[in-house]
Design an enzyme around this catalytic site. Structure first.
Site, PDB file in Angstrom:
ATOM      1  N   SER A  14      71.069  73.650  44.581  1.00 26.28           N
ATOM      2  CA  SER A  14      71.367  75.046  44.929  1.00 26.28           C
ATOM      3  C   SER A  14      70.443  76.047  44.238  1.00 26.28           C
ATOM      4  O   SER A  14      70.239  76.002  43.018  1.00 26.28           O
ATOM      5  CB  SER A  14      72.816  75.374  44.563  1.00 26.28           C
ATOM      6  OG  SER A  14      73.087  76.742  44.830  1.00 26.28           O
ATOM      7  N   LYS A  63      84.273  75.287  51.992  1.00 22.41           N
ATOM      8  CA  LYS A  63      84.546  76.654  52.441  1.00 22.41           C
ATOM      9  C   LYS A  63      85.942  76.810  53.048  1.00 22.41           C
ATOM     10  O   LYS A  63      86.540  77.883  52.951  1.00 22.41           O
ATOM     11  CB  LYS A  63      83.474  77.098  53.436  1.00 22.41           C
ATOM     12  CG  LYS A  63      82.090  77.189  52.802  1.00 22.41           C
ATOM     13  CD  LYS A  63      81.024  77.590  53.805  1.00 22.41           C
ATOM     14  CE  LYS A  63      79.648  77.573  53.151  1.00 22.41           C
ATOM     15  NZ  LYS A  63      78.583  77.990  54.090  1.00 22.41           N
ATOM     16  N   ASP A  99      78.392  84.662  54.950  1.00 20.59           N
ATOM     17  CA  ASP A  99      77.511  83.787  55.722  1.00 20.59           C
ATOM     18  C   ASP A  99      77.175  84.381  57.081  1.00 20.59           C
ATOM     19  O   ASP A  99      76.045  84.266  57.560  1.00 20.59           O
ATOM     20  CB  ASP A  99      78.157  82.415  55.940  1.00 20.59           C
ATOM     21  CG  ASP A  99      78.015  81.495  54.737  1.00 20.59           C
ATOM     22  OD1 ASP A  99      77.062  81.680  53.960  1.00 20.59           O
ATOM     23  OD2 ASP A  99      78.852  80.597  54.587  1.00 20.59           O
ATOM     24  N   TYR A 205      68.492  74.598  53.514  1.00 20.12           N
ATOM     25  CA  TYR A 205      67.252  75.233  53.082  1.00 20.12           C
ATOM     26  C   TYR A 205      66.523  74.352  52.073  1.00 20.12           C
ATOM     27  O   TYR A 205      67.110  73.482  51.442  1.00 20.12           O
ATOM     28  CB  TYR A 205      67.514  76.609  52.466  1.00 20.12           C
ATOM     29  CG  TYR A 205      68.379  76.577  51.223  1.00 20.12           C
ATOM     30  CD1 TYR A 205      67.820  76.403  49.952  1.00 20.12           C
ATOM     31  CD2 TYR A 205      69.764  76.698  51.314  1.00 20.12           C
ATOM     32  CE1 TYR A 205      68.608  76.352  48.825  1.00 20.12           C
ATOM     33  CE2 TYR A 205      70.566  76.654  50.188  1.00 20.12           C
ATOM     34  CZ  TYR A 205      69.980  76.478  48.944  1.00 20.12           C
ATOM     35  OH  TYR A 205      70.766  76.418  47.829  1.00 20.12           O
ATOM     36  N   GLY A 225      67.431  77.605  56.167  1.00 20.98           N
ATOM     37  CA  GLY A 225      68.473  78.536  55.759  1.00 20.98           C
ATOM     38  C   GLY A 225      68.136  79.428  54.583  1.00 20.98           C
ATOM     39  O   GLY A 225      69.025  80.097  54.037  1.00 20.98           O
TER      40      GLY A 225
END
Length: 261
Positions: A14, A63, A99, A205, A225
């Site tokens: 991350s 999420k 998002d 990403y 991303g």
């Protein structure tokens, strides 16, 4: 000192700590942002409280767990059914979804998009579908299995009943390619839909996923991303700090930070 973190699994990749800590340092704030490898989604709130966090971001696959953990939800989070940003206010855990807006900002320079196909049916799909629908883009969903959540899509397909057609945009909203070399759908399906599309976007990403490689092989303009991450991160940052910073400045700072890696 205010403590923040990002929850996910996997999480070592991350960029969120780099982006947030860069902005924190530049703005001379008494705060710190870390990362937390979470094993079980139902433990998210307890972990949040044990770490005495003021706020957090949540990435795959938690999420939906974050949505369930909240006391109060924003309008967008309620409609999406997914939370990626948590903020503690007066003892209550507030849930937001940045998002959706982060995604739509990232695809604006593709040009006009009237139709899209989203691969996957998790929390990221809910946010992307919400953003597309809110901005007048018709979209379908293709997923491994059926889901009973109302995504607001035109048609929901599984691999067994999918009927290919032309789409302006194909979006990978699954985790396929993040930890492995998997495609988000069978190879024959991927080749067919990409051959009839104009653009391709992968919410993952920092990695040339097999999906992006397949899209490049079809000579499609592509994006990963990264811009979505930066835009949603800047929105989350302002939620952490009660909206007192200029959003464009935070986007600029986080964009600068992303190039340091």
């Amino acid at each position: 000192m205010d403590r923040f973190a990002v929850f996910g699994n996997p999480i070592a990749h991350s960029l969120s700590p780099l982006l947030h800590n860069y902005a924190i340092k530049f703005l001379e704030l008494d705060a710190y942002y870390g990362r937390v490898l979470l094993q079980r989604g139902e433990e998210l709130r307890a972990k949040f409280e044990a770490l005495r966090l003021a706020g957090a971001n949540v990435t795959v696959p938690f999420k939906l767990d974050a949505f369930k953990a909240c006391d109060i939800l924003s309008e967008a989070a309620q409609k999406i059914g997914s939370v990626n940003t948590l903020v503690l206010k007066s003892g209550a855990l507030h849930g937001f979804n940045t998002d959706a807006q982060g995604f739509f900002c990232a695809i604006l320079d593709f040009g006009e998009i009237r139709s899209a196909l989203i691969l996957g049916a998790g929390g990221t799909t809910r946010a992307i579908g919400y953003a597309l629908g809110k901005n007048g883009v018709k979209f379908d969903i293709l997923n491994r299995s059926a889901k009973d959540f109302d995504f607001g899509c035109e048609e929901f397909f599984t691999y067994e009943n999918f009927r290919s057609k032309d789409y302006d945009l194909i979006v990978n909203a699954t985790g396929a390619g993040l930890k492995d070399d998997a495609l988000p759908a069978p190879k024959g399906v991927i080749d067919e839909i990409l051959s009839r599309a104009k653009f391709a976007f992968d919410a993952i990403y920092g990695k040339q996923t097999p999906f992006l490689q397949a899209a490049r092989a079809k000579n499609l303009p592509v994006k990963d991303g990264k811009e979505m991450l930066i835009n949603q991160g800047a929105l989350a940052f302002n939620l952490f700090f009660s909206g007192k910073f200029d959003l464009a400045e935070i986007v600029s700072l986080m964009s600068r930070a992303s190039n340091l890696r």
